[in-house]
Design a protein around this motif. Structure first.
Motif, PDB file in Angstrom:
ATOM      1  N   GLU A  72       0.829  -1.207   0.000  1.00 18.58           N
ATOM      2  CA  GLU A  72       0.000   0.000   0.000  1.00 18.58           C
ATOM      3  C   GLU A  72       0.866   1.262   0.000  1.00 18.58           C
ATOM      4  OE1 GLU A  72      -3.493   2.113   2.700  1.00 18.58           O
ATOM      5  OE2 GLU A  72      -2.907   0.041   3.110  1.00 18.58           O
ATOM      6  N   LEU A  73       1.964   1.227   0.734  1.00 22.16           N
ATOM      7  CA  LEU A  73       2.877   2.367   0.764  1.00 22.16           C
ATOM      8  C   LEU A  73       3.518   2.591  -0.614  1.00 22.16           C
ATOM      9  CD1 LEU A  73       4.053   4.509   2.639  1.00 22.16           C
ATOM     10  CD2 LEU A  73       5.877   2.909   3.206  1.00 22.16           C
ATOM     11  N   SER A  74       3.883   1.516  -1.279  1.00 26.64           N
ATOM     12  CA  SER A  74       4.446   1.625  -2.634  1.00 26.64           C
ATOM     13  C   SER A  74       3.426   2.222  -3.604  1.00 26.64           C
ATOM     14  CB  SER A  74       4.888   0.255  -3.151  1.00 26.64           C
ATOM     15  OG  SER A  74       5.906  -0.264  -2.360  1.00 26.64           O
ATOM     16  N   GLU A  75       2.193   1.772  -3.496  1.00 29.70           N
ATOM     17  CA  GLU A  75       1.132   2.316  -4.350  1.00 29.70           C
ATOM     18  C   GLU A  75       0.890   3.791  -4.049  1.00 29.70           C
ATOM     19  OE1 GLU A  75      -2.173  -0.244  -3.588  1.00 29.70           O
ATOM     20  OE2 GLU A  75      -1.346  -1.886  -4.780  1.00 29.70           O
ATOM     21  N   LEU A  76       1.009   4.151  -2.785  1.00 29.64           N
ATOM     22  CA  LEU A  76       0.837   5.542  -2.386  1.00 29.64           C
ATOM     23  C   LEU A  76       1.917   6.431  -3.022  1.00 29.64           C
ATOM     24  CD1 LEU A  76      -0.986   7.281  -0.568  1.00 29.64           C
ATOM     25  CD2 LEU A  76       0.669   6.900   1.272  1.00 29.64           C
ATOM     26  N   TYR A  77       3.161   5.954  -3.002  1.00 27.83           N
ATOM     27  CA  TYR A  77       4.241   6.698  -3.649  1.00 27.83           C
ATOM     28  C   TYR A  77       3.973   6.855  -5.147  1.00 27.83           C
ATOM     29  CZ  TYR A  77       7.385   6.685   0.386  1.00 27.83           C
ATOM     30  OH  TYR A  77       7.953   6.909   1.611  1.00 27.83           O
ATOM     31  N   MET A  78       3.475   5.785  -5.756  1.00 24.43           N
ATOM     32  CA  MET A  78       3.184   5.829  -7.190  1.00 24.43           C
ATOM     33  C   MET A  78       2.066   6.844  -7.490  1.00 24.43           C
ATOM     34  SD  MET A  78       2.631   2.534  -9.671  1.00 24.43           S
ATOM     35  CE  MET A  78       3.921   1.680  -8.800  1.00 24.43           C
ATOM     36  N   MET A  79       1.059   6.879  -6.624  1.00 18.73           N
ATOM     37  CA  MET A  79      -0.032   7.832  -6.815  1.00 18.73           C
ATOM     38  C   MET A  79       0.466   9.269  -6.677  1.00 18.73           C
ATOM     39  SD  MET A  79      -3.043   5.724  -4.806  1.00 18.73           S
ATOM     40  CE  MET A  79      -4.158   7.093  -4.672  1.00 18.73           C
ATOM     41  N   LEU A  80       1.403   9.489  -5.758  1.00 13.61           N
ATOM     42  CA  LEU A  80       1.968  10.824  -5.605  1.00 13.61           C
ATOM     43  C   LEU A  80       2.775  11.213  -6.844  1.00 13.61           C
ATOM     44  CD1 LEU A  80       2.544  13.317  -3.800  1.00 13.61           C
ATOM     45  CD2 LEU A  80       4.574  12.099  -2.993  1.00 13.61           C
ATOM     46  N   GLU A  81       3.551  10.274  -7.354  1.00  8.49           N
ATOM     47  CA  GLU A  81       4.381  10.529  -8.536  1.00  8.49           C
ATOM     48  C   GLU A  81       3.533  10.842  -9.767  1.00  8.49           C
ATOM     49  OE1 GLU A  81       7.776  10.662  -8.970  1.00  8.49           O
ATOM     50  OE2 GLU A  81       7.918  10.577  -6.774  1.00  8.49           O
ATOM     51  N   THR A  82       2.400  10.177  -9.893  1.00 12.35           N
ATOM     52  CA  THR A  82       1.541  10.396 -11.064  1.00 12.35           C
ATOM     53  C   THR A  82       0.592  11.574 -10.869  1.00 12.35           C
ATOM     54  OG1 THR A  82      -0.073   8.788 -10.252  1.00 12.35           O
ATOM     55  CG2 THR A  82       1.631   7.973 -11.767  1.00 12.35           C
ATOM     56  N   GLY A  83       0.576  12.170  -9.674  1.00 11.93           N
ATOM     57  CA  GLY A  83      -0.259  13.341  -9.422  1.00 11.93           C
ATOM     58  C   GLY A  83      -1.694  13.019  -9.078  1.00 11.93           C
ATOM     59  N   LYS A  84      -2.002  11.777  -8.733  1.00 12.20           N
ATOM     60  CA  LYS A  84      -3.376  11.399  -8.390  1.00 12.20           C
ATOM     61  C   LYS A  84      -3.766  11.890  -6.998  1.00 12.20           C
ATOM     62  CE  LYS A  84      -3.621   7.413 -11.400  1.00 12.20           C
ATOM     63  NZ  LYS A  84      -3.837   5.971 -11.516  1.00 12.20           N
ATOM     64  N   ILE A  85      -2.776  12.106  -6.131  1.00 12.14           N
ATOM     65  CA  ILE A  85      -3.054  12.641  -4.796  1.00 12.14           C
ATOM     66  C   ILE A  85      -2.122  13.820  -4.540  1.00 12.14           C
ATOM     67  CG2 ILE A  85      -3.891  10.466  -3.817  1.00 12.14           C
ATOM     68  CD1 ILE A  85      -1.176  10.128  -2.484  1.00 12.14           C
ATOM     69  N   THR A  86      -2.522  14.649  -3.600  1.00  8.85           N
ATOM     70  CA  THR A  86      -1.708  15.817  -3.265  1.00  8.85           C
ATOM     71  C   THR A  86      -0.652  15.430  -2.231  1.00  8.85           C
ATOM     72  OG1 THR A  86      -3.146  16.499  -1.464  1.00  8.85           O
ATOM     73  CG2 THR A  86      -3.664  17.362  -3.669  1.00  8.85           C
ATOM     74  N   GLU A  87       0.280  16.324  -2.010  1.00  5.98           N
ATOM     75  CA  GLU A  87       1.342  16.104  -1.034  1.00  5.98           C
ATOM     76  C   GLU A  87       0.766  15.948   0.378  1.00  5.98           C
ATOM     77  OE1 GLU A  87       5.306  15.512  -0.143  1.00  5.98           O
ATOM     78  OE2 GLU A  87       4.664  16.165  -2.134  1.00  5.98           O
ATOM     79  N   GLU A  88      -0.270  16.727   0.693  1.00  9.43           N
ATOM     80  CA  GLU A  88      -0.881  16.654   2.022  1.00  9.43           C
ATOM     81  C   GLU A  88      -1.575  15.312   2.236  1.00  9.43           C
ATOM     82  OE1 GLU A  88      -1.673  19.347  -0.098  1.00  9.43           O
ATOM     83  OE2 GLU A  88      -0.045  20.524   0.777  1.00  9.43           O
ATOM     84  N   GLU A  89      -2.306  14.845   1.229  1.00 13.58           N
ATOM     85  CA  GLU A  89      -2.954  13.526   1.324  1.00 13.58           C
ATOM     86  C   GLU A  89      -1.907  12.426   1.471  1.00 13.58           C
ATOM     87  OE1 GLU A  89      -6.966  14.085  -1.391  1.00 13.58           O
ATOM     88  OE2 GLU A  89      -5.057  13.639  -2.394  1.00 13.58           O
ATOM     89  N   PHE A  90      -0.843  12.573   0.705  1.00 15.71           N
ATOM     90  CA  PHE A  90       0.239  11.582   0.785  1.00 15.71           C
ATOM     91  C   PHE A  90       0.828  11.545   2.190  1.00 15.71           C
ATOM     92  CE2 PHE A  90       4.797  10.761   0.720  1.00 15.71           C
ATOM     93  CZ  PHE A  90       4.813   9.479   0.209  1.00 15.71           C
ATOM     94  N   ASP A  91       1.143  12.718   2.736  1.00 16.44           N
ATOM     95  CA  ASP A  91       1.750  12.771   4.071  1.00 16.44           C
ATOM     96  C   ASP A  91       0.845  12.156   5.132  1.00 16.44           C
ATOM     97  OD1 ASP A  91       4.036  13.983   3.101  1.00 16.44           O
ATOM     98  OD2 ASP A  91       3.331  16.025   3.538  1.00 16.44           O
ATOM     99  N   GLU A  92      -0.448  12.449   5.042  1.00 18.25           N
ATOM    100  CA  GLU A  92      -1.406  11.926   6.025  1.00 18.25           C
ATOM    101  C   GLU A  92      -1.497  10.397   5.951  1.00 18.25           C
ATOM    102  OE1 GLU A  92      -6.188  11.998   6.544  1.00 18.25           O
ATOM    103  OE2 GLU A  92      -5.226  13.910   6.055  1.00 18.25           O
ATOM    104  N   ARG A  93      -1.664   9.875   4.755  1.00 24.68           N
ATOM    105  CA  ARG A  93      -1.794   8.408   4.595  1.00 24.68           C
ATOM    106  C   ARG A  93      -0.472   7.699   4.876  1.00 24.68           C
ATOM    107  NH1 ARG A  93      -4.928   7.284  -0.865  1.00 24.68           N
ATOM    108  NH2 ARG A  93      -4.567   5.150  -0.191  1.00 24.68           N
ATOM    109  N   GLU A  94       0.646   8.321   4.486  1.00 29.87           N
ATOM    110  CA  GLU A  94       1.957   7.719   4.754  1.00 29.87           C
ATOM    111  C   GLU A  94       2.184   7.599   6.261  1.00 29.87           C
ATOM    112  OE1 GLU A  94       6.581   8.418   3.489  1.00 29.87           O
ATOM    113  OE2 GLU A  94       5.392  10.160   4.104  1.00 29.87           O
ATOM    114  N   GLU A  95       1.821   8.636   6.998  1.00 34.70           N
ATOM    115  CA  GLU A  95       1.993   8.602   8.447  1.00 34.70           C
ATOM    116  C   GLU A  95       1.161   7.482   9.073  1.00 34.70           C
ATOM    117  OE1 GLU A  95       1.363  11.472  12.346  1.00 34.70           O
ATOM    118  OE2 GLU A  95       1.240  12.346  10.344  1.00 34.70           O
TER     119      GLU A  95
END
Length: 109
Positions: A72-95
């Motif tokens: 799930e963390l790998s998929e989250l990084y991929m979504m951030l790289e492709t611009g599907k989620i914002t930096e704030e969403e990424f930080d919240e879910r990553e935490e």
């Protein structure tokens, strides 16, 4: 002691000897004793087996959960790289994911 020596009688008399009946009784007695031991210890051995299987299942579940969170963390990084989620969403879910992974690692220790 040479087991190939033809003069060696071994732990039990040869077939046809006068003590054959006593020997077979000893063997039967030993077998009966092992059978009684197996019957008496069956409940304890069964409980040990059940607890061992439960332990193995829990360990497997922990491994599966950890692998799923890593994926799930790998998929989250991929979504951030492709611009599907914002930096704030990424930080919240990553935490959340990293906190959960830390909890799993602390339980294992």
């Amino acid at each position: 002691m040479d087991f190939n020596d033809p003069t060696w009688k071994g732990p039990f008399p040869k077939t046809g000897s006068s003590s054959e009946k006593s020997c077979s009784r000893k063997i039967t007695g030993r077998c009966a004793m092992f059978l009684v031991d197996d019957i008496l210890f069956f409940p304890a051995k069964s409980l040990v087996w059940v607890f061992r299987e439960l332990h193995n299942a829990v360990q497997q579940e922990k491994t599966n959960e950890s692998d799923a969170l890593t994926t799930e963390l790998s998929e989250l990084y991929m979504m951030l790289e492709t611009g599907k989620i914002t930096e704030e969403e990424f930080d919240e879910r990553e935490e959340q994911i990293l906190d959960r992974l830390d909890e799993i690692q602390e339980r294992d220790q």
